[in-house]
Design a protein around this motif. Structure first.
Motif, PDB file in Angstrom:
ATOM      1  N   THR A 139      37.778  45.027  61.885  1.00 54.65           N
ATOM      2  CA  THR A 139      38.141  43.907  61.017  1.00 54.65           C
ATOM      3  C   THR A 139      38.608  42.711  61.838  1.00 54.65           C
ATOM      4  OG1 THR A 139      38.736  45.399  59.207  1.00 54.65           O
ATOM      5  CG2 THR A 139      39.638  43.167  59.116  1.00 54.65           C
ATOM      6  N   LEU A 140      39.473  42.931  62.807  1.00 55.14           N
ATOM      7  CA  LEU A 140      39.957  41.836  63.653  1.00 55.14           C
ATOM      8  C   LEU A 140      38.842  41.220  64.486  1.00 55.14           C
ATOM      9  CD1 LEU A 140      43.376  43.350  64.838  1.00 55.14           C
ATOM     10  CD2 LEU A 140      43.024  41.451  63.216  1.00 55.14           C
ATOM     11  N   SER A 141      37.787  41.990  64.719  1.00 60.45           N
ATOM     12  CA  SER A 141      36.635  41.495  65.491  1.00 60.45           C
ATOM     13  C   SER A 141      35.639  40.746  64.611  1.00 60.45           C
ATOM     14  CB  SER A 141      35.933  42.667  66.180  1.00 60.45           C
ATOM     15  OG  SER A 141      36.817  43.309  67.070  1.00 60.45           O
ATOM     16  N   GLY A 142      35.882  40.723  63.302  1.00 61.51           N
ATOM     17  CA  GLY A 142      35.006  39.982  62.396  1.00 61.51           C
ATOM     18  C   GLY A 142      34.179  40.833  61.461  1.00 61.51           C
ATOM     19  N   GLY A 143      34.255  42.145  61.585  1.00 60.98           N
ATOM     20  CA  GLY A 143      33.506  43.032  60.701  1.00 60.98           C
ATOM     21  C   GLY A 143      34.196  43.190  59.356  1.00 60.98           C
ATOM     22  N   ILE A 144      33.456  43.708  58.398  1.00 59.97           N
ATOM     23  CA  ILE A 144      33.981  43.951  57.060  1.00 59.97           C
ATOM     24  C   ILE A 144      33.950  45.452  56.804  1.00 59.97           C
ATOM     25  CG2 ILE A 144      33.626  43.593  54.586  1.00 59.97           C
ATOM     26  CD1 ILE A 144      32.219  40.938  55.346  1.00 59.97           C
ATOM     27  N   ILE A 145      35.100  46.007  56.486  1.00 62.78           N
ATOM     28  CA  ILE A 145      35.181  47.413  56.098  1.00 62.78           C
ATOM     29  C   ILE A 145      35.116  47.445  54.577  1.00 62.78           C
ATOM     30  CG2 ILE A 145      36.568  49.515  56.118  1.00 62.78           C
ATOM     31  CD1 ILE A 145      35.561  48.623  58.922  1.00 62.78           C
ATOM     32  N   CYS A 146      34.088  48.104  54.052  1.00 62.16           N
ATOM     33  CA  CYS A 146      33.892  48.205  52.600  1.00 62.16           C
ATOM     34  C   CYS A 146      33.864  49.688  52.247  1.00 62.16           C
ATOM     35  CB  CYS A 146      32.586  47.511  52.196  1.00 62.16           C
ATOM     36  SG  CYS A 146      32.266  47.546  50.429  1.00 62.16           S
ATOM     37  N   PRO A 147      35.024  50.259  51.925  1.00 56.49           N
ATOM     38  CA  PRO A 147      35.037  51.678  51.592  1.00 56.49           C
ATOM     39  C   PRO A 147      34.140  51.977  50.394  1.00 56.49           C
ATOM     40  CG  PRO A 147      37.265  50.859  51.917  1.00 56.49           C
ATOM     41  CD  PRO A 147      36.358  49.663  51.864  1.00 56.49           C
ATOM     42  N   ALA A 148      33.496  53.105  50.429  1.00 52.54           N
ATOM     43  CA  ALA A 148      32.619  53.522  49.327  1.00 52.54           C
ATOM     44  C   ALA A 148      33.477  54.070  48.194  1.00 52.54           C
ATOM     45  CB  ALA A 148      31.615  54.551  49.827  1.00 52.54           C
ATOM     46  N   SER A 149      34.329  53.198  47.671  1.00 52.39           N
ATOM     47  CA  SER A 149      35.255  53.550  46.590  1.00 52.39           C
ATOM     48  C   SER A 149      34.814  52.833  45.324  1.00 52.39           C
ATOM     49  CB  SER A 149      36.682  53.125  46.952  1.00 52.39           C
ATOM     50  OG  SER A 149      37.082  53.722  48.161  1.00 52.39           O
ATOM     51  N   PRO A 150      34.196  53.537  44.401  1.00 49.19           N
ATOM     52  CA  PRO A 150      33.708  52.890  43.184  1.00 49.19           C
ATOM     53  C   PRO A 150      34.846  52.282  42.362  1.00 49.19           C
ATOM     54  CG  PRO A 150      32.788  55.095  43.413  1.00 49.19           C
ATOM     55  CD  PRO A 150      33.868  54.966  44.445  1.00 49.19           C
ATOM     56  N   SER A 151      34.499  51.258  41.604  1.00 48.82           N
ATOM     57  CA  SER A 151      35.438  50.715  40.618  1.00 48.82           C
ATOM     58  C   SER A 151      35.013  51.248  39.245  1.00 48.82           C
ATOM     59  CB  SER A 151      35.419  49.190  40.633  1.00 48.82           C
ATOM     60  OG  SER A 151      34.145  48.705  40.251  1.00 48.82           O
ATOM     61  N   PHE A 152      35.910  51.182  38.288  1.00 50.55           N
ATOM     62  CA  PHE A 152      35.626  51.786  36.990  1.00 50.55           C
ATOM     63  C   PHE A 152      35.807  50.833  35.813  1.00 50.55           C
ATOM     64  CE2 PHE A 152      36.529  55.137  39.979  1.00 50.55           C
ATOM     65  CZ  PHE A 152      35.429  55.964  39.793  1.00 50.55           C
ATOM     66  N   TYR A 153      36.168  49.577  36.078  1.00 52.41           N
ATOM     67  CA  TYR A 153      36.368  48.645  34.971  1.00 52.41           C
ATOM     68  C   TYR A 153      35.078  48.251  34.271  1.00 52.41           C
ATOM     69  CZ  TYR A 153      35.898  45.454  39.008  1.00 52.41           C
ATOM     70  OH  TYR A 153      35.499  44.830  40.167  1.00 52.41           O
ATOM     71  N   SER A 154      33.919  48.520  34.883  1.00 53.01           N
ATOM     72  CA  SER A 154      32.639  48.265  34.206  1.00 53.01           C
ATOM     73  C   SER A 154      32.221  49.462  33.343  1.00 53.01           C
ATOM     74  CB  SER A 154      31.539  47.968  35.234  1.00 53.01           C
ATOM     75  OG  SER A 154      31.354  49.082  36.080  1.00 53.01           O
ATOM     76  N   SER A 180      24.972  41.581  38.606  1.00 48.36           N
ATOM     77  CA  SER A 180      25.804  42.767  38.440  1.00 48.36           C
ATOM     78  C   SER A 180      27.008  42.435  37.573  1.00 48.36           C
ATOM     79  CB  SER A 180      26.273  43.286  39.807  1.00 48.36           C
ATOM     80  OG  SER A 180      27.140  42.365  40.431  1.00 48.36           O
ATOM     81  N   TYR A 181      27.732  43.459  37.189  1.00 46.48           N
ATOM     82  CA  TYR A 181      28.931  43.280  36.390  1.00 46.48           C
ATOM     83  C   TYR A 181      29.947  42.442  37.150  1.00 46.48           C
ATOM     84  CZ  TYR A 181      33.133  44.279  33.718  1.00 46.48           C
ATOM     85  OH  TYR A 181      34.276  44.149  32.981  1.00 46.48           O
ATOM     86  N   ARG A 182      30.581  41.527  36.459  1.00 44.21           N
ATOM     87  CA  ARG A 182      31.655  40.711  37.032  1.00 44.21           C
ATOM     88  C   ARG A 182      32.917  40.902  36.201  1.00 44.21           C
ATOM     89  NH1 ARG A 182      29.464  39.922  41.866  1.00 44.21           N
ATOM     90  NH2 ARG A 182      27.354  39.152  41.653  1.00 44.21           N
ATOM     91  N   TRP A 183      34.036  40.921  36.863  1.00 44.79           N
ATOM     92  CA  TRP A 183      35.319  41.102  36.197  1.00 44.79           C
ATOM     93  C   TRP A 183      35.455  40.082  35.071  1.00 44.79           C
ATOM     94  CZ3 TRP A 183      38.865  44.455  35.353  1.00 44.79           C
ATOM     95  CH2 TRP A 183      40.122  44.067  34.864  1.00 44.79           C
ATOM     96  N   GLY A 184      35.829  40.561  33.900  1.00 49.52           N
ATOM     97  CA  GLY A 184      36.044  39.700  32.753  1.00 49.52           C
ATOM     98  C   GLY A 184      34.812  39.506  31.885  1.00 49.52           C
ATOM     99  N   GLN A 185      33.653  39.979  32.332  1.00 53.28           N
ATOM    100  CA  GLN A 185      32.443  39.866  31.523  1.00 53.28           C
ATOM    101  C   GLN A 185      32.275  41.097  30.646  1.00 53.28           C
ATOM    102  OE1 GLN A 185      29.230  39.421  34.310  1.00 53.28           O
ATOM    103  NE2 GLN A 185      29.354  37.192  34.254  1.00 53.28           N
ATOM    104  N   LYS A 186      31.738  40.903  29.472  1.00 58.35           N
ATOM    105  CA  LYS A 186      31.475  42.030  28.579  1.00 58.35           C
ATOM    106  C   LYS A 186      30.147  42.698  28.895  1.00 58.35           C
ATOM    107  CE  LYS A 186      34.649  41.015  25.063  1.00 58.35           C
ATOM    108  NZ  LYS A 186      35.867  41.495  25.595  1.00 58.35           N
ATOM    109  N   ASN A 187      29.155  41.898  29.352  1.00 58.81           N
ATOM    110  CA  ASN A 187      27.813  42.410  29.640  1.00 58.81           C
ATOM    111  C   ASN A 187      27.310  41.824  30.956  1.00 58.81           C
ATOM    112  OD1 ASN A 187      27.458  43.795  27.088  1.00 58.81           O
ATOM    113  ND2 ASN A 187      27.314  41.755  26.176  1.00 58.81           N
ATOM    114  N   LEU A 188      26.207  42.378  31.443  1.00 60.88           N
ATOM    115  CA  LEU A 188      25.565  41.806  32.618  1.00 60.88           C
ATOM    116  C   LEU A 188      25.007  40.425  32.267  1.00 60.88           C
ATOM    117  CD1 LEU A 188      23.592  44.841  34.075  1.00 60.88           C
ATOM    118  CD2 LEU A 188      25.600  43.749  35.048  1.00 60.88           C
TER     119      LEU A 188
END
Length: 191
Positions: A139-154, A180-188
């Motif tokens: 991360t400090l070197s500029g990379g992005i750590i994106c854990p494969a942790s699903p969200s459930f609000y959709s 894709s689904y966006r926070w606060g949207q009811k539908n795609l």
């Protein structure tokens, strides 16, 4: 138009790689080059988890982990992003240590030195302190750590829909326009 490389390691989570590749091939109007590199262990894990050998059927250029002549092994090829999905903790550790012993770690090094997008979709759990420090270093070197942790609000209705909450985020991180689904949207959003 973006040039994107996808690296698949032997960590569990082949479905993440599959859905990322499906999404990127569906967005071919935004992707000028799609390249794939896959470890031998990744092939075995894919076969075990997904029950098929469809990992080389996507509309992409395929490279061996030993092929240092692949375009994304050099900054001069001007690739925009490398997505490592799933990213094993061994691969993450080698990247954090600057060890470029195969095409995946070399391509990650290139992305970091060129200040391009390196997205590591880690799937392991739990993390030990070495993992956390390697994530910090990348991360400090500029990379992005994106854990494969699903969200459930959709309100995903299947494992694939839950996984897509992560893979859609990865596509967003690359900088592609993604339906894709966006926070606060009811539908795609409509096409």
């Amino acid at each position: 138009m973006k040039k994107i490389a996808v690296a698949i390691t032997g960590a569990s989570g082949s479905i993440y790689a599959k859905l990322v590749l499906e999404a990127l091939t569906q967005l071919k109007d935004q992707v000028s080059e799609l390249s794939v590199v896959m470890t031998d262990n990744a092939r075995l894990v894919w076969q075990t988890e997904l029950g098929n050998e469809q990992y080389e059927t996507f509309d992409a250029k395929y490279f061996s982990t030993k092929d240092f002549m692949a375009p994304f092994a050099s900054g001069s090829a001007q690739y925009d992003a490398l997505i490592i999905v799933p990213c094993s903790m061994g691969t993450l550790g080698r990247i954090a240590s600057g060890i470029s012993n195969d095409l995946i770690t070399r391509a990650a090094d290139v992305m970091l030195k060129e200040r391009k997008k390196l997205i590591c979709v880690i799937r392991d759990t739990p993390y030990n302190l070495v993992h956390i420090r390697n994530m910090e270093t990348v991360t400090l070197s500029g990379g992005i750590i994106c854990p494969a942790s699903p969200s459930f609000y959709s309100l995903p209705q299947s494992i694939e829909e839950a996984v897509r909450t992560v893979t859609n985020r990865v596509v967003d991180l690359v900088g592609l326009t993604n339906r894709s689904y966006r926070w606060g949207q009811k539908n795609l959003p409509e096409d």
